[in-house]
Design a protein around this motif. Sequence first.
Motif, PDB file in Angstrom:
ATOM      1  N   PHE A  23     -23.338 -14.819  -6.983  1.00  0.00           N
ATOM      2  CA  PHE A  23     -22.570 -14.140  -8.011  1.00  0.00           C
ATOM      3  C   PHE A  23     -21.105 -14.178  -7.590  1.00  0.00           C
ATOM      4  N   GLU A  24     -20.325 -15.030  -8.245  1.00  0.00           N
ATOM      5  CA  GLU A  24     -18.894 -15.131  -7.937  1.00  0.00           C
ATOM      6  C   GLU A  24     -18.168 -14.000  -8.663  1.00  0.00           C
ATOM      7  N   VAL A  25     -17.435 -13.206  -7.904  1.00  0.00           N
ATOM      8  CA  VAL A  25     -16.759 -12.028  -8.439  1.00  0.00           C
ATOM      9  C   VAL A  25     -15.261 -12.317  -8.531  1.00  0.00           C
ATOM     10  N   CYS A  26     -14.713 -12.159  -9.730  1.00  0.00           N
ATOM     11  CA  CYS A  26     -13.286 -12.367  -9.985  1.00  0.00           C
ATOM     12  C   CYS A  26     -12.647 -11.019 -10.296  1.00  0.00           C
ATOM     13  N   PHE A  27     -11.504 -10.773  -9.695  1.00  0.00           N
ATOM     14  CA  PHE A  27     -10.795  -9.514  -9.899  1.00  0.00           C
ATOM     15  C   PHE A  27      -9.534  -9.745 -10.716  1.00  0.00           C
ATOM     16  N   ASN A  28      -9.121  -8.715 -11.454  1.00  0.00           N
ATOM     17  CA  ASN A  28      -7.889  -8.767 -12.252  1.00  0.00           C
ATOM     18  C   ASN A  28      -6.637  -8.887 -11.403  1.00  0.00           C
ATOM     19  N   ASN A  29      -6.633  -8.283 -10.241  1.00  0.00           N
ATOM     20  CA  ASN A  29      -5.406  -8.128  -9.473  1.00  0.00           C
ATOM     21  C   ASN A  29      -5.218  -9.151  -8.351  1.00  0.00           C
ATOM     22  N   THR A  30      -6.006 -10.233  -8.342  1.00  0.00           N
ATOM     23  CA  THR A  30      -5.843 -11.258  -7.310  1.00  0.00           C
ATOM     24  C   THR A  30      -6.398 -12.594  -7.813  1.00  0.00           C
ATOM     25  N   MET A  31      -5.867 -13.668  -7.283  1.00  0.00           N
ATOM     26  CA  MET A  31      -6.394 -15.001  -7.592  1.00  0.00           C
ATOM     27  C   MET A  31      -7.581 -15.334  -6.692  1.00  0.00           C
ATOM     28  N   ASP A  32      -7.782 -14.554  -5.617  1.00  0.00           N
ATOM     29  CA  ASP A  32      -8.908 -14.776  -4.719  1.00  0.00           C
ATOM     30  C   ASP A  32     -10.206 -14.436  -5.427  1.00  0.00           C
ATOM     31  N   THR A  33     -11.252 -15.163  -5.092  1.00  0.00           N
ATOM     32  CA  THR A  33     -12.573 -14.848  -5.625  1.00  0.00           C
ATOM     33  C   THR A  33     -13.513 -14.590  -4.450  1.00  0.00           C
ATOM     34  N   TYR A  34     -14.576 -13.889  -4.742  1.00  0.00           N
ATOM     35  CA  TYR A  34     -15.513 -13.467  -3.717  1.00  0.00           C
ATOM     36  C   TYR A  34     -16.918 -13.785  -4.192  1.00  0.00           C
ATOM     37  N   MET A  35     -17.848 -13.823  -3.257  1.00  0.00           N
ATOM     38  CA  MET A  35     -19.212 -14.192  -3.582  1.00  0.00           C
ATOM     39  C   MET A  35     -20.166 -13.124  -3.071  1.00  0.00           C
ATOM     40  N   ILE A  36     -21.030 -12.660  -3.973  1.00  0.00           N
ATOM     41  CA  ILE A  36     -22.177 -11.850  -3.595  1.00  0.00           C
ATOM     42  C   ILE A  36     -23.356 -12.807  -3.596  1.00  0.00           C
ATOM     43  N   ILE A  37     -24.048 -12.890  -2.479  1.00  0.00           N
ATOM     44  CA  ILE A  37     -25.184 -13.809  -2.376  1.00  0.00           C
ATOM     45  C   ILE A  37     -26.453 -12.996  -2.148  1.00  0.00           C
ATOM     46  N   LYS A  38     -27.413 -13.193  -3.040  1.00  0.00           N
ATOM     47  CA  LYS A  38     -28.683 -12.486  -2.956  1.00  0.00           C
ATOM     48  C   LYS A  38     -29.648 -13.304  -2.114  1.00  0.00           C
ATOM     49  N   TYR A  39     -30.122 -12.705  -1.036  1.00  0.00           N
ATOM     50  CA  TYR A  39     -31.144 -13.300  -0.183  1.00  0.00           C
ATOM     51  C   TYR A  39     -32.429 -12.490  -0.354  1.00  0.00           C
ATOM     52  N   PRO A  40     -33.559 -13.005   0.108  1.00  0.00           N
ATOM     53  CA  PRO A  40     -34.824 -12.276  -0.078  1.00  0.00           C
ATOM     54  C   PRO A  40     -34.804 -10.837   0.470  1.00  0.00           C
ATOM     55  N   ASN A  41     -34.150 -10.635   1.613  1.00  0.00           N
ATOM     56  CA  ASN A  41     -34.175  -9.311   2.238  1.00  0.00           C
ATOM     57  C   ASN A  41     -32.804  -8.701   2.451  1.00  0.00           C
ATOM     58  N   ASP A  42     -31.752  -9.416   2.114  1.00  0.00           N
ATOM     59  CA  ASP A  42     -30.391  -8.953   2.359  1.00  0.00           C
ATOM     60  C   ASP A  42     -29.483  -9.413   1.228  1.00  0.00           C
ATOM     61  N   VAL A  43     -28.246  -8.964   1.304  1.00  0.00           N
ATOM     62  CA  VAL A  43     -27.207  -9.402   0.370  1.00  0.00           C
ATOM     63  C   VAL A  43     -25.932  -9.579   1.188  1.00  0.00           C
ATOM     64  N   SER A  44     -25.157 -10.607   0.868  1.00  0.00           N
ATOM     65  CA  SER A  44     -23.912 -10.818   1.603  1.00  0.00           C
ATOM     66  C   SER A  44     -22.729 -10.840   0.643  1.00  0.00           C
ATOM     67  N   PHE A  45     -21.573 -10.594   1.207  1.00  0.00           N
ATOM     68  CA  PHE A  45     -20.314 -10.619   0.466  1.00  0.00           C
ATOM     69  C   PHE A  45     -19.332 -11.397   1.309  1.00  0.00           C
ATOM     70  N   GLN A  46     -18.627 -12.339   0.668  1.00  0.00           N
ATOM     71  CA  GLN A  46     -17.645 -13.136   1.408  1.00  0.00           C
ATOM     72  C   GLN A  46     -16.573 -13.645   0.464  1.00  0.00           C
TER      73      GLN A  46
END
Length: 109
Positions: A23-46
């Motif tokens: 899940f690529e997350v885009c914010f109004n206040n920055t050109m940077d984008t972030y990723m929420i990654i769903k794993y079977p037992n965890d979730v990551s953000f980067q």
Amino acid sequence: MLVMIYFESFKKLYNSISGEHEFEVCFNNTMDTYMIIKYPNDVSFQKCCDKEHRGEIICHSLDELYNSTLQDNICLKRDWNNISDIIIDATWSIVDDKNEIKRIFNITL
């Protein structure tokens, strides 16, 4: 401010999709984008441009991630209203493809 999608609706979508998804997350206040990654037992953000995953944060649940302080001092609980779009698997925009997402994943957003 108009909310693009409420966290509770995103969580419902997140939980209804089986398997690993990005899940690529885009914010109004920055050109940077972030990723929420769903794993079977965890979730990551980067940060998307961080190819070495130096800043990847792994949590045991989406709720834990939502309440954590993440890269660039992002806290989804505090900053959720600044999200302009979420792109599922580099394919579906929650803003532009809401009806398609509802149909494909059989969910109400």
